[in-house]
Design an enzyme around this catalytic site. Structure first.
Site, PDB file in Angstrom:
ATOM      1  N   GLU A 116     -16.152  10.016  -5.944  1.00 31.14           N
ATOM      2  CA  GLU A 116     -17.473  10.288  -7.018  1.00 31.14           C
ATOM      3  C   GLU A 116     -17.869   9.164  -7.229  1.00 31.14           C
ATOM      4  OE1 GLU A 116     -17.998  13.197  -6.774  1.00 31.14           O
ATOM      5  OE2 GLU A 116     -16.307  14.562  -6.614  1.00 31.14           O
ATOM      6  N   HIS A 139     -14.311  11.601 -15.393  1.00 28.16           N
ATOM      7  CA  HIS A 139     -14.331  13.179 -14.753  1.00 28.16           C
ATOM      8  C   HIS A 139     -12.879  13.670 -14.634  1.00 28.16           C
ATOM      9  CE1 HIS A 139     -15.050  16.319 -12.024  1.00 28.16           C
ATOM     10  NE2 HIS A 139     -14.203  15.753 -11.091  1.00 28.16           N
ATOM     11  N   HIS A 141     -10.852  17.950 -14.742  1.00 26.25           N
ATOM     12  CA  HIS A 141     -10.740  19.560 -14.396  1.00 26.25           C
ATOM     13  C   HIS A 141     -10.066  20.160 -15.412  1.00 26.25           C
ATOM     14  CE1 HIS A 141     -10.601  18.099  -9.776  1.00 26.25           C
ATOM     15  NE2 HIS A 141     -11.709  17.602 -10.236  1.00 26.25           N
ATOM     16  N   GLU A 169     -15.892  21.714 -35.855  1.00 21.31           N
ATOM     17  CA  GLU A 169     -16.266  20.067 -35.656  1.00 21.31           C
ATOM     18  C   GLU A 169     -17.085  19.947 -34.626  1.00 21.31           C
ATOM     19  OE1 GLU A 169     -13.159  17.390 -36.540  1.00 21.31           O
ATOM     20  OE2 GLU A 169     -13.840  17.745 -38.637  1.00 21.31           O
ATOM     21  N   HIS A 210     -15.800  23.292 -11.051  1.00 17.68           N
ATOM     22  CA  HIS A 210     -15.079  22.199 -10.704  1.00 17.68           C
ATOM     23  C   HIS A 210     -14.699  21.487 -12.041  1.00 17.68           C
ATOM     24  CE1 HIS A 210     -15.222  18.635  -8.070  1.00 17.68           C
ATOM     25  NE2 HIS A 210     -14.653  18.148  -9.247  1.00 17.68           N
TER      26      HIS A 210
END
Ligand code: 2HA
Ligand code: ZN
Length: 272
Positions: A116, A139, A141, A169, A210
């Protein structure tokens, strides 16, 4: 030379990946992080002129030429980073041509940076234009965030609004909202460009079905953004199938934003 295994940036990376693994956000080789480093700081731990190998990146990132990044390795498990950083992480410098990564440390088993990397470097470019102090792209999941993308409308406004409703919040932590991409093929320059486009507006970008991207000036900021979204998504998924008796109203969100002095996406509220 100081011991790189004791470098604050390396310890932060080890802590983040371990925490994310234990939060069950990053199974197997899921997730990746890139952290822009200060060359003078790195020079305390290694010789930045000693290039171990060159690896083509497959896309152009000229604005980042000369910049150093600590990046998780492709196919590597967050679970294993803490015990073997030198195999699971690498420090790269983007060469003047903008299309080559020079490996300065790590990927000891002959490995390479995350698949990525396009989304990471393109996001760094987008965020640096907005904020010169930006440093981290993360990144992951996270479970409930992913679940929510299966049952919720996938627009920036509707997704942000639902999250803002789930914890008091939220509007204070991410007043800029969250960008949402449809399902796309991952590991490509296309999803990288789409992510970076959203990053021009948001520090958070959801990849439907994803995962999520978070960006920040520090590891804590990027992590805290994702953590807050995940908490809100959890509340959403715990309540989505039940009658909603109470909620945080848009007027309440305005009061929150005013009280804490944050500039929020007014167009994401439904006030007349
Ligand atoms: O690196 O999470 O998106 C594994 C992934 C790909
Ligand atoms: Zn992923």
């Amino acid at each position: 030379m100081k011991n790189i295994l004791e470098a604050p940036f390396l310890r932060e990376m080890c802590e983040a990946t371990s925490n994310m693994y234990r939060l069950v956000w990053d199974e197997r080789n899921g997730g990746n992080i890139s952290y822009m480093l200060d060359e003078a700081e790195v020079a305390q731990y290694l010789d930045p002129s000693n290039v171990l190998r060159e690896i083509p990146t497959g896309f152009e990132a000229k604005p980042l030429a000369g910049k150093l990044f600590l990046v998780t390795g492709t196919g590597k498990y967050f679970k294993n980073v803490q015990n073997d950083p030198e195999t699971n992480l690498g420090i790269i410098r983007i060469k003047e041509d903008g299309v080559t990564a020079q490996l300065l440390w790590g990927y000891k088993d002959g490995g390479s940076f995350t698949s990525e990397l396009p989304a990471h470097l393109m996001s760094h470019m987008a965020r640096l234009k907005k904020d010169p102090l930006h440093r981290v792209v993360m990144h992951s999941h996270p479970t409930y965030t992913l679940a929510m993308t299966y049952v919720h409308e996938l627009t920036d406004k509707a997704f942000t609004h639902s999250l803002w409703e789930m914890c008091t919040e939220c509007i204070v932590v991410f007043p800029d909202g969250i960008g949402v991409l449809p399902w796309m093929l991952c590991g490509t320059n296309e999803i990288g460009a789409a992510t970076a486009k959203k990053m021009e507006e948001f520090r958070l970008v959801v990849w439907s079905m994803h995962g999520i991207y978070g960006a920040g000036r520090t590891m804590d900021e990027a992590f805290g953004l994702i953590e807050t979204v995940e908490k809100a998504a959890q509340i959403y998924m715990l309540t989505a199938h039940l009658p909603r008796v109470n909620t945080i109203r848009d007027e309440d969100m305005v009061r929150l934003a005013d009280h804490f002095g944050v500039a929020y996406r007014k167009d994401f509220l439904n006030l007349k």
